[in-house]
Design a protein around this motif. Structure first.
Motif, mmCIF file in Angstrom:
data_model
loop_
_atom_site.group_PDB
_atom_site.id
_atom_site.type_symbol
_atom_site.label_atom_id
_atom_site.label_comp_id
_atom_site.label_asym_id
_atom_site.label_seq_id
_atom_site.Cartn_x
_atom_site.Cartn_y
_atom_site.Cartn_z
ATOM 1 N N VAL A 131 4.785 -6.329 -3.914
ATOM 2 C CA VAL A 131 4.999 -4.849 -3.540
ATOM 3 C C VAL A 131 5.654 -4.149 -5.195
ATOM 4 N N HIS A 132 6.201 -4.687 -5.856
ATOM 5 C CA HIS A 132 6.337 -3.926 -7.110
ATOM 6 C C HIS A 132 4.917 -3.869 -8.156
ATOM 7 N N VAL A 133 4.098 -4.916 -8.013
ATOM 8 C CA VAL A 133 3.079 -4.864 -8.572
ATOM 9 C C VAL A 133 1.968 -3.891 -8.132
ATOM 10 N N GLY A 134 2.067 -3.614 -7.079
ATOM 11 C CA GLY A 134 1.177 -2.583 -6.020
ATOM 12 C C GLY A 134 1.654 -1.206 -6.808
ATOM 13 N N ARG A 135 2.927 -0.909 -6.713
ATOM 14 C CA ARG A 135 3.402 0.176 -7.242
ATOM 15 C C ARG A 135 3.093 0.474 -8.743
ATOM 16 N N TYR A 136 3.176 -0.601 -9.681
ATOM 17 C CA TYR A 136 2.928 -0.511 -11.220
ATOM 18 C C TYR A 136 1.502 -0.277 -11.203
ATOM 19 N N LEU A 137 0.734 -0.992 -10.827
ATOM 20 C CA LEU A 137 -0.576 -0.816 -11.061
ATOM 21 C C LEU A 137 -1.261 0.462 -10.552
ATOM 22 N N ALA A 138 -0.999 0.871 -9.639
ATOM 23 C CA ALA A 138 -1.413 2.228 -9.118
ATOM 24 C C ALA A 138 -0.845 3.280 -9.956
ATOM 25 N N ILE B 163 0.699 -1.253 -0.089
ATOM 26 C CA ILE B 163 -0.064 0.027 0.058
ATOM 27 C C ILE B 163 0.737 1.209 0.103
ATOM 28 N N GLU B 164 1.977 1.192 0.786
ATOM 29 C CA GLU B 164 2.846 2.306 0.793
ATOM 30 C C GLU B 164 3.574 2.595 -0.816
ATOM 31 N N GLY C 299 2.811 5.386 -3.504
ATOM 32 C CA GLY C 299 4.181 6.063 -4.350
ATOM 33 C C GLY C 299 4.066 6.111 -5.653
ATOM 34 N N GLY C 300 3.688 5.173 -6.470
ATOM 35 C CA GLY C 300 3.447 4.809 -7.674
ATOM 36 C C GLY C 300 2.333 5.871 -8.402
ATOM 37 N N TYR C 301 1.235 5.908 -7.579
ATOM 38 C CA TYR C 301 0.110 6.922 -7.823
ATOM 39 C C TYR C 301 0.417 8.356 -7.768
ATOM 40 N N ARG C 302 1.284 8.975 -6.914
ATOM 41 C CA ARG C 302 1.598 10.087 -6.853
ATOM 42 C C ARG C 302 2.898 10.262 -7.771
#
Length: 404
Positions: free
Chosen positions: A328-335, A124-125, A129-132
């Motif tokens: 963790v990498h998937v979360g950042r990328y999809l966001a 989630i962190e 980060g990826g979304y911002r």
């Protein structure tokens, strides 16, 4: 070729019971499957937390932003990108809802992969980060996780033969009847024939760069499509067309899907098209240009429906059984993918303000907004409870299927 008809066709009136049973079974497969199939419940529970969720800019959102609704999509020229691939719930609303929905989906995926809780926190962190980063105009969308790279490789290597085997289970120019495809009623057949051979749909069928705009388009077959989860019970049809341009011949597979009122709430004062199919097409054009350019809104037997051509490159992401680092990498990328879809609708000032808002309300122990973390924790607990109640209440549906 005439439309196919089984010896014992399924009438529209007898579909509902069978489809509802299948929907209940799909939702009971896992907690994550339940989350994906219960959008109404998600927004019902989320409404209890609205006082703690920041009001983001009023833009088009996916409305049902779980991991299964993102994946590779191709445009008419054959280029492939990871975009939002299902826009049934799209509305003009708060982008925070898409963030929460995606975070919940990723958290449930992590639980299904037996990952420790710390991975969910880090996921989630990194998501925030990826979304911002996408809001700043610098999304790292080329730094793909391995599961995304695999999906992209499959997408780029897509062919009509692979699409046919994946979607209609056959490469012959017809749609085999069975578990996934049922006969249409004669009334539905007649209405579809009129719709498919209309100028709008013929234009859609010849949209691809490899097809001539004056090609002859022939209806080869059509069937009711038993597909999806939360949309089961609504009208859906697969239509196979032949596109002839002199010596060149190709096939075109259309997905015709009924659009209904979304569960996702729209912003106060938002001007939402009363035609639900037009709403879906407009949202797709804003959020997923590759998909939006090959969709049109139509009417069929009094229903709002949208029509889109399915391409070999269109795939659903398979991100089950993740390892910690990959999760963790998937979360950042999809966001970042979702952030890019949101950001293209905002001007520079709006992007900056929304990015600043997402940087607030962080604690020393969590590099993500406290409202997002609190929302996900609450929703996980309530969805887990609702999932078990769902399985208990509908036990009769599953006993035979599970051999109990």
């Amino acid at each position: 070729m005439a439309l196919k008809r089984d010896e014992n066709p399924t009438s529209p009136g007898s579909r509902r019971r069978l489809l509802e049973k299948q929907r209940l079974q799909k939702m009971a497969r896992s907690p994550h499957s339940f989350v994906r199939g219960s959008t109404d419940l998600f927004y019902e529970l989320l409404s209890e937390q609205n006082d703690h969720i920041p009001s983001g800019p009023a833009i088009w959102i996916c409305g049902d932003c779980h991991t299964g609704n993102l994946g590779p999509l191709a445009n008419a020229d054959g280029e492939v990108e990871i975009e939002i691939r299902d826009l049934d719930q799209t509305v003009t609303s708060n982008p925070a809802y898409d963030l929460i929905r995606l975070a919940l989906s990723l958290a449930m995926t992590a639980r299904g992969s037996d990952l420790p809780g710390i991975v969910t926190e880090k996921m989630i962190e990194q998501m925030v980060g990826g979304y911002r980063e996408a809001l700043s105009g610098r999304p790292q969308l080329k730094d793909r996780p391995s599961s995304i790279r695999v999906a992209m490789k499959k997408a780029v290597a897509g062919s009509w033969k692979k699409l046919a085997k994946r979607s209609i289970e056959d490469t012959k120019p017809d749609i085999p009847r069975g578990h996934s495809f049922w006969d249409l009623s004669r009334r539905e057949e007649g209405a579809l024939k009129k719709l498919i051979l209309s100028d709008e749909v013929v234009q859609l069928a010849t949209l691809l760069r490899s097809r001539e705009s004056n090609s002859d388009v022939t209806l080869l077959d059509a069937a009711y499509w038993r597909r999806g989860c939360s949309s089961l019970g609504l009208f859906r049809s697969a239509v196979l067309l032949g596109v002839d341009a002199g010596d060149e011949h190709s096939y075109c597979l259309l997905d015709i899907k009924q659009a209904v009122k979304p569960a996702a709430p729209s912003c106060k004062g938002a001007k939402i098209n009363g035609n639900n199919a037009a709403r879906v097409v407009e949202g797709a054009s804003k959020l997923s240009p590759f998909l939006g350019e090959r969709m049109i809104a139509c009417s069929l037997l009094g229903r709002d429906v949208f029509v889109r051509e399915l391409l070999p490159q269109d795939l659903k992401l398979d991100i089950e059984n993740l390892k910690p680092r990959e999760a963790v990498h998937v979360g950042r990328y999809l966001a970042a993918v979702v952030g890019r879809a949101h950001a293209r609708q905002m001007d520079t000032s709006t992007r900056k303000n929304w990015r600043t808002e997402l940087g607030r309300a962080r604690s020393k122990s969590l590099d993500a907004p406290s409202w997002l973390w609190a929302s996900v924790l609450s929703l996980i607990a309530k969805h887990e409870t609702a999932y078990l109640e769902h399985c208990r209440h509908y036990a009769w549906v599953f006993k035979n299927a599970l051999g109990l």
